[in-house]
Design an enzyme around this catalytic site. Structure first.
Site, mmCIF file in Angstrom:
data_model
loop_
_atom_site.group_PDB
_atom_site.id
_atom_site.type_symbol
_atom_site.label_atom_id
_atom_site.label_comp_id
_atom_site.label_asym_id
_atom_site.label_seq_id
_atom_site.Cartn_x
_atom_site.Cartn_y
_atom_site.Cartn_z
ATOM 1 N N TYR A 55 35.698 44.181 31.940
ATOM 2 C CA TYR A 55 34.494 43.351 31.940
ATOM 3 C C TYR A 55 33.277 44.207 31.670
ATOM 4 C CZ TYR A 55 34.551 38.391 32.661
ATOM 5 O OH TYR A 55 34.632 37.051 32.444
ATOM 6 N N GLU A 57 29.732 42.687 30.851
ATOM 7 C CA GLU A 57 28.555 41.862 30.543
ATOM 8 C C GLU A 57 27.339 42.752 30.382
ATOM 9 O OE1 GLU A 57 28.091 38.931 33.594
ATOM 10 O OE2 GLU A 57 29.569 37.582 32.706
ATOM 11 N N ASP A 201 24.257 32.765 6.342
ATOM 12 C CA ASP A 201 25.577 32.825 6.967
ATOM 13 C C ASP A 201 26.538 33.278 5.870
ATOM 14 O OD1 ASP A 201 28.115 32.336 7.901
ATOM 15 O OD2 ASP A 201 27.753 30.256 8.495
ATOM 16 N N THR A 227 31.268 35.977 10.023
ATOM 17 C CA THR A 227 32.538 36.221 10.682
ATOM 18 C C THR A 227 33.017 37.600 10.251
ATOM 19 O OG1 THR A 227 33.653 35.164 8.827
ATOM 20 C CG2 THR A 227 33.283 33.807 10.777
ATOM 21 N N LYS A 230 37.109 37.333 7.507
ATOM 22 C CA LYS A 230 37.353 36.794 6.161
ATOM 23 C C LYS A 230 37.399 37.962 5.163
ATOM 24 C CE LYS A 230 35.712 32.356 7.754
ATOM 25 N NZ LYS A 230 34.687 31.303 7.707
ATOM 26 N N ARG A 236 39.477 38.393 14.170
ATOM 27 C CA ARG A 236 38.711 37.157 14.327
ATOM 28 C C ARG A 236 37.519 37.451 15.218
ATOM 29 N NH1 ARG A 236 41.948 33.937 11.989
ATOM 30 N NH2 ARG A 236 40.323 32.386 11.836
HETATM 31 C C1 LIG Z 1 34.269 30.388 8.641
HETATM 32 C C2 LIG Z 1 32.844 30.061 8.698
HETATM 33 C C3 LIG Z 1 32.204 29.844 9.919
HETATM 34 C C4 LIG Z 1 32.933 29.667 11.247
HETATM 35 O O1 LIG Z 1 33.661 30.677 11.702
HETATM 36 P P1 LIG Z 1 34.684 30.451 12.931
HETATM 37 O O2 LIG Z 1 35.019 31.858 13.269
HETATM 38 O O3 LIG Z 1 35.815 29.658 12.390
HETATM 39 O O4 LIG Z 1 33.959 29.750 14.011
HETATM 40 C C5 LIG Z 1 30.835 29.631 9.908
HETATM 41 N N1 LIG Z 1 30.143 29.620 8.750
HETATM 42 C C6 LIG Z 1 30.740 29.801 7.554
HETATM 43 C C7 LIG Z 1 29.913 29.763 6.315
HETATM 44 C C8 LIG Z 1 32.105 30.019 7.483
HETATM 45 O O5 LIG Z 1 32.680 30.167 6.305
#
Ligand SMILES: *Cc1c(COP(=O)(O)O)cnc(C)c1O
Length: 415
Positions: A55, A57, A201, A227, A230, A236
Protein backbone atom coordinates in the site's frame (compact mmCIF):
# COMPACT_ATOMS: atom_id res chain seq x y z
CA UNK A 1 1.99 -21.42 4.89
CA UNK A 2 1.78 -24.26 2.41
CA UNK A 3 -0.92 -22.64 0.28
CA UNK A 4 0.98 -19.39 -0.07
CA UNK A 5 3.88 -21.20 -1.75
CA UNK A 6 1.79 -23.26 -4.16
CA UNK A 7 1.89 -22.56 -7.88
CA UNK A 8 -1.22 -21.50 -9.78
CA UNK A 9 -1.46 -24.95 -11.33
CA UNK A 10 -1.44 -26.58 -7.89
CA UNK A 11 -3.85 -24.18 -6.22
CA UNK A 12 -6.31 -23.50 -9.00
CA UNK A 13 -6.12 -25.83 -11.99
CA UNK A 14 -9.32 -24.36 -13.46
CA UNK A 15 -7.99 -20.82 -13.79
CA UNK A 16 -4.63 -22.26 -14.84
CA UNK A 17 -6.37 -24.07 -17.70
CA UNK A 18 -8.45 -21.07 -18.75
CA UNK A 19 -5.29 -18.97 -18.96
CA UNK A 20 -3.51 -21.73 -20.85
CA UNK A 21 -6.38 -21.78 -23.35
CA UNK A 22 -6.18 -18.02 -23.70
CA UNK A 23 -2.42 -18.21 -24.31
CA UNK A 24 -3.09 -20.76 -27.04
CA UNK A 25 -5.67 -18.43 -28.60
CA UNK A 26 -3.21 -15.53 -28.53
CA UNK A 27 -0.43 -17.65 -30.05
CA UNK A 28 -2.45 -19.31 -32.82
CA UNK A 29 -4.70 -16.52 -34.05
CA UNK A 30 -4.22 -13.07 -35.53
CA UNK A 31 -5.08 -10.43 -32.96
CA UNK A 32 -6.20 -7.49 -35.07
CA UNK A 33 -8.17 -5.37 -32.62
CA UNK A 34 -6.33 -2.03 -32.89
CA UNK A 35 -6.51 -1.29 -29.15
CA UNK A 36 -4.73 -4.52 -28.21
CA UNK A 37 -1.10 -5.52 -28.04
CA UNK A 38 1.34 -8.09 -26.64
CA UNK A 39 3.59 -7.05 -23.77
CA UNK A 40 7.13 -8.32 -23.42
CA UNK A 41 8.19 -11.00 -20.96
CA UNK A 42 9.89 -8.27 -18.93
CA UNK A 43 6.64 -6.31 -18.61
CA UNK A 44 4.78 -9.51 -17.65
CA UNK A 45 7.37 -10.29 -15.00
CA UNK A 46 7.00 -6.86 -13.38
CA UNK A 47 3.22 -7.13 -13.61
CA UNK A 48 3.23 -10.47 -11.81
CA UNK A 49 5.53 -9.14 -9.11
CA UNK A 50 5.31 -8.56 -5.36
CA UNK A 51 4.62 -4.87 -6.07
CA UNK A 52 0.98 -5.89 -5.72
CA UNK A 53 1.45 -6.44 -1.97
CA UNK A 54 2.25 -2.87 -1.00
CA UNK A 55 0.00 0.00 0.00
CA UNK A 56 1.39 3.42 -0.87
CA UNK A 57 -1.35 6.06 -0.97
CA UNK A 58 0.19 9.40 -1.82
CA UNK A 59 3.17 10.25 -4.01
CA UNK A 60 6.93 9.54 -3.82
CA UNK A 61 8.32 11.11 -0.64
CA UNK A 62 4.79 11.91 0.61
CA UNK A 63 3.14 8.59 1.43
CA UNK A 64 0.48 7.78 3.99
CA UNK A 65 2.07 4.37 4.67
CA UNK A 66 5.54 3.30 5.81
CA UNK A 67 7.94 1.03 3.96
CA UNK A 68 7.73 2.77 0.60
CA UNK A 69 11.39 3.38 -0.22
CA UNK A 70 11.44 0.82 -3.04
CA UNK A 71 8.01 1.78 -4.32
CA UNK A 72 9.18 5.41 -4.47
CA UNK A 73 12.18 4.32 -6.56
CA UNK A 74 9.86 2.50 -8.98
CA UNK A 75 7.32 5.31 -9.30
CA UNK A 76 9.98 8.03 -9.68
CA UNK A 77 11.62 6.10 -12.52
CA UNK A 78 8.24 5.56 -14.21
CA UNK A 79 7.53 9.30 -13.95
CA UNK A 80 10.95 10.28 -15.29
CA UNK A 81 10.62 7.94 -18.27
CA UNK A 82 7.05 9.02 -19.04
CA UNK A 83 8.08 12.70 -19.08
CA UNK A 84 10.99 11.93 -21.39
CA UNK A 85 8.84 9.88 -23.79
CA UNK A 86 6.18 12.56 -24.22
CA UNK A 87 8.33 15.72 -23.72
CA UNK A 88 6.04 16.50 -20.79
CA UNK A 89 6.62 18.84 -17.86
CA UNK A 90 4.66 16.63 -15.48
CA UNK A 91 3.49 13.02 -15.36
CA UNK A 92 1.16 11.14 -13.05
CA UNK A 93 1.56 7.39 -13.56
CA UNK A 94 -1.07 6.19 -11.08
CA UNK A 95 -4.34 6.18 -13.11
CA UNK A 96 -5.75 2.67 -13.17
CA UNK A 97 -7.05 2.77 -16.74
CA UNK A 98 -7.98 5.11 -19.57
CA UNK A 99 -11.53 5.87 -18.48
CA UNK A 100 -10.59 6.76 -14.87
CA UNK A 101 -7.73 8.91 -16.23
CA UNK A 102 -10.19 10.93 -18.30
CA UNK A 103 -12.49 11.31 -15.31
CA UNK A 104 -9.57 12.52 -13.20
CA UNK A 105 -8.51 15.02 -15.86
CA UNK A 106 -12.05 16.44 -16.12
CA UNK A 107 -12.33 16.60 -12.31
CA UNK A 108 -9.01 18.44 -12.15
CA UNK A 109 -9.82 20.99 -14.83
CA UNK A 110 -13.58 21.57 -14.66
CA UNK A 111 -16.59 22.04 -12.42
CA UNK A 112 -19.47 19.60 -12.80
CA UNK A 113 -21.80 20.82 -15.54
CA UNK A 114 -19.06 22.65 -17.48
CA UNK A 115 -18.96 22.53 -21.26
CA UNK A 116 -16.63 20.25 -23.22
CA UNK A 117 -16.20 20.01 -26.97
CA UNK A 118 -15.22 16.48 -28.01
CA UNK A 119 -15.36 14.11 -30.95
CA UNK A 120 -18.67 12.55 -31.94
CA UNK A 121 -18.76 8.93 -30.75
CA UNK A 122 -20.26 7.76 -34.03
CA UNK A 123 -17.31 9.37 -35.84
CA UNK A 124 -14.60 7.77 -33.71
CA UNK A 125 -14.73 9.37 -30.26
CA UNK A 126 -14.68 7.35 -27.00
CA UNK A 127 -17.43 6.64 -24.45
CA UNK A 128 -15.66 8.97 -22.01
CA UNK A 129 -15.87 11.76 -24.59
CA UNK A 130 -19.50 12.50 -23.73
CA UNK A 131 -21.64 9.43 -24.37
CA UNK A 132 -24.95 9.77 -22.47
CA UNK A 133 -24.57 6.34 -20.78
CA UNK A 134 -21.11 7.33 -19.49
CA UNK A 135 -20.24 9.53 -16.49
CA UNK A 136 -18.85 12.08 -18.95
CA UNK A 137 -22.19 12.62 -20.64
CA UNK A 138 -23.99 12.73 -17.29
CA UNK A 139 -21.60 15.15 -15.50
CA UNK A 140 -20.69 17.56 -18.30
CA UNK A 141 -22.38 19.36 -21.19
CA UNK A 142 -20.79 18.04 -24.36
CA UNK A 143 -20.97 19.42 -27.83
CA UNK A 144 -19.43 17.37 -30.62
CA UNK A 145 -17.48 17.73 -33.82
CA UNK A 146 -17.18 15.02 -36.44
CA UNK A 147 -15.58 14.16 -39.74
CA UNK A 148 -16.57 15.47 -43.17
CA UNK A 149 -18.91 13.24 -45.14
CA UNK A 150 -16.83 13.31 -48.34
CA UNK A 151 -13.28 12.57 -47.10
CA UNK A 152 -13.91 11.39 -43.50
CA UNK A 153 -11.33 13.82 -42.11
CA UNK A 154 -11.80 15.99 -39.01
CA UNK A 155 -13.25 19.29 -40.13
CA UNK A 156 -11.15 21.85 -38.22
CA UNK A 157 -13.29 24.72 -39.53
CA UNK A 158 -16.31 23.03 -37.99
CA UNK A 159 -14.40 22.51 -34.71
CA UNK A 160 -13.61 26.24 -34.65
CA UNK A 161 -17.17 27.20 -35.50
CA UNK A 162 -18.68 25.07 -32.72
CA UNK A 163 -16.01 26.27 -30.27
CA UNK A 164 -16.79 29.93 -31.01
CA UNK A 165 -20.51 29.32 -30.61
CA UNK A 166 -20.46 27.04 -27.53
CA UNK A 167 -17.45 28.56 -25.70
CA UNK A 168 -16.49 25.24 -24.04
CA UNK A 169 -14.13 25.30 -21.06
CA UNK A 170 -12.27 22.29 -22.48
CA UNK A 171 -11.59 21.12 -26.03
CA UNK A 172 -10.81 17.44 -26.33
CA UNK A 173 -9.02 15.72 -29.20
CA UNK A 174 -8.29 12.04 -29.61
CA UNK A 175 -10.28 9.08 -30.90
CA UNK A 176 -10.72 5.34 -30.93
CA UNK A 177 -11.54 4.83 -34.59
CA UNK A 178 -9.93 7.63 -36.61
CA UNK A 179 -7.42 6.35 -39.17
CA UNK A 180 -5.71 9.70 -39.84
CA UNK A 181 -3.16 11.85 -38.02
CA UNK A 182 -4.61 14.40 -35.59
CA UNK A 183 -3.37 18.01 -35.67
CA UNK A 184 -2.86 18.82 -31.98
CA UNK A 185 -1.39 22.25 -32.77
CA UNK A 186 -4.54 23.24 -34.64
CA UNK A 187 -6.74 22.01 -31.78
CA UNK A 188 -4.66 24.00 -29.31
CA UNK A 189 -4.90 27.17 -31.38
CA UNK A 190 -8.68 26.88 -31.50
CA UNK A 191 -8.74 26.30 -27.73
CA UNK A 192 -6.51 29.34 -27.07
CA UNK A 193 -8.69 31.51 -29.31
CA UNK A 194 -11.84 30.71 -27.33
CA UNK A 195 -10.19 30.65 -23.89
CA UNK A 196 -10.49 26.86 -23.45
CA UNK A 197 -8.07 24.34 -22.01
CA UNK A 198 -6.79 21.88 -24.63
CA UNK A 199 -6.77 18.20 -23.76
CA UNK A 200 -5.77 15.22 -25.90
CA UNK A 201 -6.65 11.59 -25.21
CA UNK A 202 -3.97 9.78 -27.21
CA UNK A 203 -4.73 6.28 -25.91
CA UNK A 204 -4.66 4.70 -29.37
CA UNK A 205 -1.67 6.48 -30.85
CA UNK A 206 0.65 7.02 -27.87
CA UNK A 207 3.20 4.54 -29.23
CA UNK A 208 3.28 6.38 -32.56
CA UNK A 209 3.76 9.76 -30.86
CA UNK A 210 6.60 8.74 -28.55
CA UNK A 211 8.40 7.29 -31.59
CA UNK A 212 7.97 10.52 -33.60
CA UNK A 213 5.90 8.66 -36.19
CA UNK A 214 3.11 11.12 -35.38
CA UNK A 215 3.67 14.66 -34.13
CA UNK A 216 3.86 15.27 -30.38
CA UNK A 217 1.09 16.94 -28.34
CA UNK A 218 3.56 19.00 -26.30
CA UNK A 219 4.38 21.87 -26.24
CA UNK A 220 0.87 22.62 -27.54
CA UNK A 221 -1.67 20.59 -25.59
CA UNK A 222 -2.28 21.48 -21.92
CA UNK A 223 -3.23 18.03 -20.63
CA UNK A 224 -2.74 14.60 -22.22
CA UNK A 225 -4.21 11.29 -21.10
CA UNK A 226 -3.28 7.90 -22.50
CA UNK A 227 -3.76 4.27 -21.78
CA UNK A 228 -0.49 2.35 -21.49
CA UNK A 229 -1.70 -0.93 -23.01
CA UNK A 230 -2.41 -0.03 -26.64
CA UNK A 231 0.31 1.02 -29.12
CA UNK A 232 2.53 1.89 -26.14
CA UNK A 233 2.75 -1.88 -25.44
CA UNK A 234 2.67 -1.67 -21.65
CA UNK A 235 0.41 -3.18 -18.97
CA UNK A 236 -3.30 -2.27 -18.72
CA UNK A 237 -3.33 1.16 -17.13
CA UNK A 238 -3.04 4.85 -17.95
CA UNK A 239 -1.05 8.01 -17.27
CA UNK A 240 -1.79 11.72 -17.30
CA UNK A 241 0.76 14.18 -18.65
CA UNK A 242 0.45 17.94 -18.38
CA UNK A 243 2.05 21.33 -18.28
CA UNK A 244 3.44 22.32 -14.88
CA UNK A 245 0.57 24.77 -14.48
CA UNK A 246 -1.91 21.88 -14.13
CA UNK A 247 0.34 19.46 -12.21
CA UNK A 248 -1.06 20.07 -8.73
CA UNK A 249 -4.69 19.87 -9.83
CA UNK A 250 -4.09 16.64 -11.76
CA UNK A 251 -2.26 14.96 -8.87
CA UNK A 252 -4.99 15.96 -6.41
CA UNK A 253 -7.72 14.65 -8.72
CA UNK A 254 -6.01 11.23 -9.04
CA UNK A 255 -5.29 10.91 -5.31
CA UNK A 256 -7.13 11.60 -3.06
CA UNK A 257 -9.74 12.82 -5.57
CA UNK A 258 -10.66 9.48 -7.06
CA UNK A 259 -8.24 6.66 -6.32
CA UNK A 260 -6.76 5.11 -3.21
CA UNK A 261 -3.51 3.19 -3.29
CA UNK A 262 -1.62 2.96 -6.58
CA UNK A 263 -1.18 -0.47 -8.18
CA UNK A 264 2.55 -0.79 -7.70
CA UNK A 265 3.00 -3.97 -9.71
CA UNK A 266 1.34 -2.21 -12.65
CA UNK A 267 3.43 0.91 -12.13
CA UNK A 268 6.59 -1.21 -12.15
CA UNK A 269 5.41 -2.74 -15.43
CA UNK A 270 4.64 0.73 -16.80
CA UNK A 271 8.21 1.79 -15.96
CA UNK A 272 9.57 -1.25 -17.80
CA UNK A 273 7.37 -0.57 -20.85
CA UNK A 274 8.42 3.10 -20.91
CA UNK A 275 12.06 1.98 -20.74
CA UNK A 276 11.43 -0.26 -23.75
CA UNK A 277 9.67 2.56 -25.61
CA UNK A 278 12.69 4.83 -25.08
CA UNK A 279 14.93 2.42 -27.00
CA UNK A 280 15.65 2.76 -30.73
CA UNK A 281 14.08 -0.66 -31.45
CA UNK A 282 10.73 0.67 -30.34
CA UNK A 283 10.87 3.38 -32.97
CA UNK A 284 11.44 0.66 -35.58
CA UNK A 285 8.41 -1.14 -34.15
CA UNK A 286 6.20 1.94 -34.41
CA UNK A 287 7.37 2.64 -37.97
CA UNK A 288 6.55 -0.97 -38.88
CA UNK A 289 3.05 -0.73 -37.36
CA UNK A 290 2.20 2.03 -39.84
CA UNK A 291 4.00 0.36 -42.78
CA UNK A 292 2.00 -2.79 -42.13
CA UNK A 293 -1.27 -0.88 -41.85
CA UNK A 294 -0.61 0.89 -45.16
CA UNK A 295 0.18 -2.35 -47.02
CA UNK A 296 -2.89 -4.00 -45.52
CA UNK A 297 -5.01 -0.99 -46.52
CA UNK A 298 -3.71 -1.03 -50.12
CA UNK A 299 -4.32 -4.77 -50.44
CA UNK A 300 -7.85 -4.48 -49.04
CA UNK A 301 -8.62 -1.62 -51.45
CA UNK A 302 -7.49 -3.91 -54.29
CA UNK A 303 -10.11 -6.41 -53.07
CA UNK A 304 -12.68 -3.61 -53.36
CA UNK A 305 -13.07 -2.94 -49.63
CA UNK A 306 -14.26 0.60 -48.87
CA UNK A 307 -11.90 2.15 -46.32
CA UNK A 308 -13.08 5.12 -44.29
CA UNK A 309 -11.01 8.14 -45.41
CA UNK A 310 -9.59 5.96 -48.21
CA UNK A 311 -6.67 4.60 -46.21
CA UNK A 312 -4.69 5.11 -43.02
CA UNK A 313 -1.91 7.21 -41.45
CA UNK A 314 -1.75 5.16 -38.29
CA UNK A 315 -2.25 1.68 -36.86
CA UNK A 316 -5.91 1.19 -37.75
CA UNK A 317 -8.22 0.68 -40.67
CA UNK A 318 -11.97 1.23 -40.59
CA UNK A 319 -13.90 -0.64 -43.27
CA UNK A 320 -17.43 0.05 -44.45
CA UNK A 321 -18.73 -3.38 -45.54
CA UNK A 322 -21.98 -2.12 -47.10
CA UNK A 323 -20.85 -2.89 -50.67
CA UNK A 324 -20.00 -6.46 -49.62
CA UNK A 325 -23.53 -7.08 -48.32
CA UNK A 326 -22.06 -8.17 -44.99
CA UNK A 327 -22.68 -6.47 -41.63
CA UNK A 328 -20.02 -5.70 -39.04
CA UNK A 329 -21.43 -8.33 -36.70
CA UNK A 330 -21.41 -11.04 -39.37
CA UNK A 331 -17.87 -10.13 -40.38
CA UNK A 332 -16.61 -10.19 -36.79
CA UNK A 333 -18.14 -13.63 -36.19
CA UNK A 334 -16.90 -15.16 -39.47
CA UNK A 335 -13.37 -13.80 -39.05
CA UNK A 336 -13.37 -15.11 -35.48
CA UNK A 337 -14.06 -18.59 -36.88
CA UNK A 338 -10.92 -18.20 -38.96
CA UNK A 339 -8.92 -17.15 -35.85
CA UNK A 340 -8.75 -13.53 -37.01
CA UNK A 341 -9.94 -11.28 -34.18
CA UNK A 342 -11.39 -7.90 -35.14
CA UNK A 343 -14.23 -5.77 -33.80
CA UNK A 344 -17.41 -4.55 -35.38
CA UNK A 345 -17.58 -0.78 -35.44
CA UNK A 346 -19.82 2.07 -36.50
CA UNK A 347 -18.60 4.01 -39.51
CA UNK A 348 -19.21 7.78 -39.83
CA UNK A 349 -22.81 8.49 -40.93
CA UNK A 350 -23.70 4.83 -40.30
CA UNK A 351 -27.32 3.93 -40.96
CA UNK A 352 -27.14 0.76 -38.85
CA UNK A 353 -26.97 0.32 -35.05
CA UNK A 354 -23.94 -0.06 -32.75
CA UNK A 355 -25.00 -3.70 -32.07
CA UNK A 356 -24.79 -4.56 -35.74
CA UNK A 357 -23.02 -1.68 -37.46
CA UNK A 358 -21.83 -1.39 -41.08
CA UNK A 359 -18.15 -1.67 -40.36
CA UNK A 360 -15.23 -3.42 -38.79
CA UNK A 361 -12.11 -1.90 -37.29
CA UNK A 362 -8.81 -3.68 -37.72
CA UNK A 363 -5.32 -2.83 -36.54
CA UNK A 364 -1.69 -3.85 -36.77
CA UNK A 365 -0.06 -3.14 -33.35
CA UNK A 366 -0.33 -6.70 -31.98
CA UNK A 367 0.60 -8.61 -35.14
CA UNK A 368 3.52 -6.22 -35.69
CA UNK A 369 4.74 -6.93 -32.13
CA UNK A 370 4.96 -10.61 -33.14
CA UNK A 371 7.19 -9.74 -36.09
CA UNK A 372 4.77 -9.84 -39.03
CA UNK A 373 5.87 -7.57 -41.87
CA UNK A 374 4.69 -6.35 -45.30
CA UNK A 375 4.84 -9.80 -46.94
CA UNK A 376 2.56 -11.28 -44.29
CA UNK A 377 0.14 -8.34 -44.64
CA UNK A 378 -0.45 -9.41 -48.24
CA UNK A 379 -1.46 -12.85 -46.95
CA UNK A 380 -3.58 -11.44 -44.12
CA UNK A 381 -5.53 -9.24 -46.56
CA UNK A 382 -6.16 -12.29 -48.76
CA UNK A 383 -7.43 -14.27 -45.74
CA UNK A 384 -9.78 -11.45 -44.69
CA UNK A 385 -11.09 -11.21 -48.24
CA UNK A 386 -11.62 -14.96 -48.49
CA UNK A 387 -13.67 -14.98 -45.29
CA UNK A 388 -15.84 -12.01 -46.28
CA UNK A 389 -16.40 -13.41 -49.80
CA UNK A 390 -17.43 -16.77 -48.32
CA UNK A 391 -19.33 -15.49 -45.32
CA UNK A 392 -21.82 -18.40 -45.38
CA UNK A 393 -19.39 -21.12 -46.38
CA UNK A 394 -18.12 -22.71 -43.19
CA UNK A 395 -15.87 -25.14 -45.02
CA UNK A 396 -14.02 -22.35 -46.83
CA UNK A 397 -13.70 -20.34 -43.62
CA UNK A 398 -12.16 -23.33 -41.84
CA UNK A 399 -9.65 -23.62 -44.71
CA UNK A 400 -8.65 -20.02 -44.03
CA UNK A 401 -8.33 -20.88 -40.34
CA UNK A 402 -5.78 -23.58 -41.21
CA UNK A 403 -3.70 -20.99 -43.06
CA UNK A 404 -4.02 -18.53 -40.17
CA UNK A 405 -2.84 -21.17 -37.70
CA UNK A 406 0.10 -22.01 -39.98
CA UNK A 407 1.08 -18.34 -40.29
CA UNK A 408 0.69 -17.74 -36.54
CA UNK A 409 2.75 -20.77 -35.63
CA UNK A 410 5.71 -19.20 -37.44
CA UNK A 411 5.43 -16.19 -35.09
CA UNK A 412 4.81 -17.71 -31.66
CA UNK A 413 4.83 -14.93 -29.07
CA UNK A 414 4.60 -16.67 -25.70
CA UNK A 415 6.14 -20.11 -25.16
C1 LIG B 1 -9.17 2.77 -24.88
C2 LIG B 1 -9.53 4.18 -24.72
C3 LIG B 1 -9.94 4.69 -23.49
C4 LIG B 1 -10.31 3.82 -22.29
O1 LIG B 1 -9.38 3.04 -21.77
P1 LIG B 1 -9.77 1.89 -20.71
O2 LIG B 1 -8.43 1.52 -20.19
O3 LIG B 1 -10.45 0.83 -21.48
O4 LIG B 1 -10.65 2.50 -19.68
C5 LIG B 1 -10.17 6.05 -23.39
N1 LIG B 1 -10.02 6.86 -24.45
C6 LIG B 1 -9.64 6.40 -25.66
C7 LIG B 1 -9.50 7.36 -26.79
C8 LIG B 1 -9.39 5.05 -25.84
O5 LIG B 1 -9.05 4.61 -27.04
Amino acid sequence: MIMIKNTLKETDPQIYDFLKNEKHRQNFGLEMIPSENFVSKAVLEALGSIGTNKYSEGYPGKRYYGGNKNIDDIELLAIERAKKLFNAEHANVQPLSGSPANMQAYFALLELGDKILGMNLAHGGHLTHGHPVNFSGKFYKFSQYGVREDDHRIDYDEVRKIAEKEKPKLILSGATAYPREIDFKEFDEIAKDVGAISMADVSHIAGLIVSDVHKHCFPYTDVVTTTTHKTLRGPRGAIILCKEKYAKAIDKAVFPGMQGGPHNHTNAAKAVAFGEALRPEFKNYAVQIVKNAKVLADELIDYDFKLISGGTDNHLILIDLTNKNVTGKQAEAALDEANITVNKNMVPFDKRSPFDPSGIRIGTPAITARGLKEQEMVDVAAYINEVIENIDNREKILKVKEKVVELSSRFIIYD
